[in-house]
Every structure is written in structure tokens, then in C-alpha cells.
Design a protein around this motif. Structure first.
Motif, PDB file in Angstrom:
ATOM      1  N   UNK A 130      -4.967  -7.615 -12.606  1.00  0.00           N
ATOM      2  CA  UNK A 130      -4.219  -8.584 -13.405  1.00  0.00           C
ATOM      3  C   UNK A 130      -2.727  -8.420 -13.096  1.00  0.00           C
ATOM      4  N   UNK A 131      -1.943  -9.393 -13.539  1.00  0.00           N
ATOM      5  CA  UNK A 131      -0.506  -9.328 -13.304  1.00  0.00           C
ATOM      6  C   UNK A 131       0.136  -8.141 -14.010  1.00  0.00           C
ATOM      7  N   UNK A 132      -0.469  -7.653 -15.080  1.00  0.00           N
ATOM      8  CA  UNK A 132       0.111  -6.534 -15.826  1.00  0.00           C
ATOM      9  C   UNK A 132      -0.712  -5.265 -15.667  1.00  0.00           C
ATOM     10  N   UNK A 133      -1.660  -5.292 -14.729  1.00  0.00           N
ATOM     11  CA  UNK A 133      -2.516  -4.136 -14.526  1.00  0.00           C
ATOM     12  C   UNK A 133      -1.838  -3.001 -13.775  1.00  0.00           C
ATOM     13  N   UNK A 134      -2.573  -1.898 -13.659  1.00  0.00           N
ATOM     14  CA  UNK A 134      -2.073  -0.730 -12.937  1.00  0.00           C
ATOM     15  C   UNK A 134      -2.941  -0.520 -11.699  1.00  0.00           C
ATOM     16  N   UNK A 135      -2.283  -0.079 -10.634  1.00  0.00           N
ATOM     17  CA  UNK A 135      -2.969   0.076  -9.355  1.00  0.00           C
ATOM     18  C   UNK A 135      -2.742   1.477  -8.834  1.00  0.00           C
ATOM     19  N   UNK A 136      -3.699   1.950  -8.032  1.00  0.00           N
ATOM     20  CA  UNK A 136      -3.602   3.304  -7.489  1.00  0.00           C
ATOM     21  C   UNK A 136      -4.307   3.343  -6.139  1.00  0.00           C
ATOM     22  N   UNK A 137      -4.013   4.375  -5.347  1.00  0.00           N
ATOM     23  CA  UNK A 137      -4.680   4.501  -4.038  1.00  0.00           C
ATOM     24  C   UNK A 137      -6.188   4.581  -4.189  1.00  0.00           C
ATOM     25  N   UNK A 196       0.840  -1.203   0.000  1.00  0.00           N
ATOM     26  CA  UNK A 196       0.000   0.000   0.000  1.00  0.00           C
ATOM     27  C   UNK A 196       0.877   1.255   0.000  1.00  0.00           C
ATOM     28  N   UNK A 197       1.963   1.210   0.781  1.00  0.00           N
ATOM     29  CA  UNK A 197       2.879   2.353   0.841  1.00  0.00           C
ATOM     30  C   UNK A 197       3.517   2.614  -0.523  1.00  0.00           C
ATOM     31  N   UNK A 198       3.955   1.565  -1.197  1.00  0.00           N
ATOM     32  CA  UNK A 198       4.591   1.751  -2.505  1.00  0.00           C
ATOM     33  C   UNK A 198       3.610   2.304  -3.529  1.00  0.00           C
ATOM     34  N   UNK A 199       2.376   1.851  -3.490  1.00  0.00           N
ATOM     35  CA  UNK A 199       1.371   2.406  -4.404  1.00  0.00           C
ATOM     36  C   UNK A 199       1.128   3.874  -4.069  1.00  0.00           C
ATOM     37  N   UNK A 200       1.110   4.186  -2.777  1.00  0.00           N
ATOM     38  CA  UNK A 200       0.945   5.577  -2.363  1.00  0.00           C
ATOM     39  C   UNK A 200       2.087   6.467  -2.798  1.00  0.00           C
ATOM     40  N   UNK A 201       3.268   5.882  -2.944  1.00  0.00           N
ATOM     41  CA  UNK A 201       4.447   6.641  -3.356  1.00  0.00           C
ATOM     42  C   UNK A 201       4.553   6.782  -4.875  1.00  0.00           C
ATOM     43  N   UNK A 202       3.650   6.139  -5.601  1.00  0.00           N
ATOM     44  CA  UNK A 202       3.656   6.311  -7.046  1.00  0.00           C
ATOM     45  C   UNK A 202       3.917   5.064  -7.860  1.00  0.00           C
ATOM     46  N   UNK A 203       4.311   3.953  -7.222  1.00  0.00           N
ATOM     47  CA  UNK A 203       4.429   2.703  -7.972  1.00  0.00           C
ATOM     48  C   UNK A 203       3.051   2.328  -8.496  1.00  0.00           C
ATOM     49  N   UNK A 204       2.999   1.828  -9.704  1.00  0.00           N
ATOM     50  CA  UNK A 204       1.704   1.526 -10.312  1.00  0.00           C
ATOM     51  C   UNK A 204       1.581   0.081 -10.802  1.00  0.00           C
ATOM     52  N   UNK A 228       7.584  -5.084  -6.774  1.00  0.00           N
ATOM     53  CA  UNK A 228       8.554  -6.152  -6.518  1.00  0.00           C
ATOM     54  C   UNK A 228       9.971  -5.600  -6.495  1.00  0.00           C
ATOM     55  N   UNK A 229      10.293  -4.729  -7.431  1.00  0.00           N
ATOM     56  CA  UNK A 229      11.640  -4.155  -7.479  1.00  0.00           C
ATOM     57  C   UNK A 229      11.970  -3.389  -6.208  1.00  0.00           C
ATOM     58  N   UNK A 230      10.950  -2.785  -5.595  1.00  0.00           N
ATOM     59  CA  UNK A 230      11.174  -1.969  -4.400  1.00  0.00           C
ATOM     60  C   UNK A 230      11.244  -2.807  -3.129  1.00  0.00           C
ATOM     61  N   UNK A 231      10.274  -3.691  -2.925  1.00  0.00           N
ATOM     62  CA  UNK A 231      10.200  -4.355  -1.614  1.00  0.00           C
ATOM     63  C   UNK A 231      10.875  -5.730  -1.589  1.00  0.00           C
TER      64      UNK A 231
END
Length: 302
Positions: free
Chosen positions: A294-301, A241-249, A255-258
Motif C-alpha cells: 500500500x502507499x503507507x505500507x512498510x517494505x523490507x528486503x 531496492x538499494x534504499x530498502x536495503x539501506x533501511x528505508x521502509x 522518495x525523499x532519498x532518490x
């Protein structure tokens, strides 16, 4: 992120039956790998008339080792915790040689229907040939000569996952749901994080204190370990949730971050784990997936 206190010191003793108390023997299949540790554990329950839990893959040498370990005894039942190919295909060969009854929750199935255009990344890992002679439901008893097991529905890693409690003892056969060597892979649509977390809660409320898992050594002080697993998953969820909040989509971004300290060879499995968390988070309204989960989808807060 804090890490769990996992234990990787384990002697598989290939080809030999390792006694665990009076009523249980463990035998490990030599099918070690990144997702099976030193190999799959098969368990022999009872003396005289016995049951075998998870004979493993269709490995003739391992099945022969089980038969040697039970020479002079009768294998009456073959129990399957779940139908992944490292656990159940050997059941057919063992049944043919012994006439034992096959027991499991049911044939392999997904935790949910495939979405439009979705591919099950773990399709090859499912044993599609397994059909039990007797389908087990939550709470069903399996009785033998001086022992009894209770089936406990524990979906999450697989939709048809069962654990088995050995009545009158502190022992529970936890399959791949709880292991001491590593966290469990939960990968949609084969598995589901919401089911997995609910099954952790279910086990944490039970009285058994020692788990005998599908891979690796025993889990001692099991209820406390299970609570730790749940806390670990919630911390992973918070990190996502934190990574999505920081702009990861994307899942790749997360995965690269955490998982930056995880070997890249395991990033595919990590992506499936993140996918499971994201599916659950979107369902609970914590995040949004405008294009679908989906595995290739985009996510946002949210």
C-alpha cells in the motif's frame, strides 16, 4: 541515477494544424500543466475521409479548431489511446457534431481490483463516460481512404491503453506510453508497472522508428529510445531496492532519498511511481511487504 535525453523544446501552435508528412496533422489542446506539458496532442490522419486520434478534454474551442482544420473533409472515426480525462472526453462532442464512429479498447477500468481500504488516487483522472462504438483488440485494423492503422495493446500507464501504427510508414501514435518530454506516470491501481515494462518490450520489437506521442514532440530513433526508457526504469528499480536495503521502509523515505533533486510539488507523482515499482518488486519476490503493498505500507528486503 543517469538521466534520459528528454526534449522539452516544443511549439504547440495552439489552434493550428501542424503537418507531419502527407497523412498526419497535429493539433495541441491548450491544457498545459505539470503532467500534460504544453497540452494534449490530437492527430488528424488521412485526407478527405479522416480519423481523429485523441480529441482531448471537452474543450469546445479545440473541437472547433479541429473542425476548421478539416473543413471540406469528413471525420469518419475518432480513436482513443486511453481514457484519461486529458485525452478522451472531447470525443463525445466531436461525435455529436460529425457522426463519427468512436473506437477504443473499452471503457475506463483499473489494472487490478482495489485492495481492502485502498483508494484510487487517480480516480478523478479517469473518463468514466467513454464507451466506444467499436471496441478494439490488439492487432485490429482501422481503414480509411488511402490509409490504415493497426491497434497495439500497450497497457501500463492505463489498463486500456492502445498505440496505433500507421501502416506503410515509420509512424506510430504512442499516446502516453512513450513520450519525448518526460517519463510516463505509472500509478497503481490505475496502471501497472509489470504491464508497462512488457508493453515497452512489445514496442521495441516493432519496426516503427518515429513515435507521435500524446504530449510533446516526436520521438525519433524510437526503438533505441524505448530501450533507454526500460534501462532507466530498471535503474530506478535498483535504486529503490538499494534504499530498502539501506533501511528505508516507507515510500516517503524512498522518495525523499532518490527524488531529492525533483521539485517537491512533484513528489506526490513520484510516490505513485515508487508505489508501482514496489508493487512489481514484491510480486517478483525481490522485496517483502509484511503489511501488504500500500502507499503507507512498510517494505523490507526479501
Amino acid at each position: 541515477m543517469t538521466s534520459m535525453d528528454f526534449e522539452r523544446d516544443f511549439d504547440p501552435a495552439y489552434g493550428r494544424a501542424v503537418a507531419i508528412g502527407d497523412q498526419v496533422r497535429r493539433m495541441t489542446v491548450p491544457n498545459g500543466g505539470p503532467f500534460t506539458f504544453h497540452g494534449t496532442n490530437s492527430y488528424i490522419v488521412g485526407r478527405g475521409d479522416v480519423a481523429v486520434i485523441d480529441p482531448g478534454p471537452d474543450d469546445p474551442e479545440h473541437i472547433e479548431a479541429i473542425l476548421r482544420a478539416t473543413k471540406g473533409e469528413r471525420i469518419r472515426q475518432i480513436l482513443i489511446t486511453h481514457t484519461h480525462r486529458d485525452h478522451s472526453p472531447g470525443a463525445a462532442r466531436l461525435k455529436e457534431l460529425t457522426g463519427a464512429t468512436l473506437l477504443g479498447e473499452g471503457p475506463h477500468r483499473l489494472s487490478r481490483p482495489l485492495a481492502t481500504g485502498e483508494i484510487n488516487m487517480l480516480d478523478a483522472s479517469g473518463d468514466m463516460d467513454f464507451v466506444p462504438d467499436r471496441a478494439l483488440a490488439d492487432g485490429d485494423r482501422i481503414e480509411g481512404d488511402g490509409w490504415a492503422l493497426t491497434a497495439i495493446a500497450t497497457p501500463g500507464h492505463a489498463a486500456n491503453h492502445l498505440a496505433f501504427a500507421l501502416e506503410g510508414t515509420p509512424l506510430l501514435f504512442s499516446g502516453d506510453h512513450v513520450m519525448k518530454w518526460a517519463t510516463t506516470i505509472v500509478a497503481p491501481p490505475d496502471g501497472a508497472m509489470s504491464d508497462y515494462m512488457a508493453s515497452l518490450d512489445k514496442l521495441a520489437e516493432r519496426p516503427e522508428t518515429i513515435y507521435l506521442p500524446g504530449h510533446g514532440g516526436p520521438v525519433e530513433d524510437a526503438p533505441s529510445f524505448v530501450r533507454g526508457l526500460k534501462a532507466h526504469r530498471r535503474m530506478r528499480e535498483a535504486a529503490i531496492v538499494d534504499r530498502i536495503g539501506r533501511g528505508d521502509r516507507t515510500i516517503a523515505d524512498v522518495v525523499a532519498a532518490i527524488y531529492r533533486d525533483t521539485p517537491t510539488a512533484l513528489h506526490g507523482a513520484a510516490a505513485l511511481s515508487v508505489f508501482a515499482h514496489l508493487e512489481d518488486l514484491v510480486a517478483r519476490g525481490r522485496l517483502r511487504a509484511p503489511e501488504g503493498v500500500t502507499l503507507v505500507g512498510r517494505f523490507e528486503p526479501a
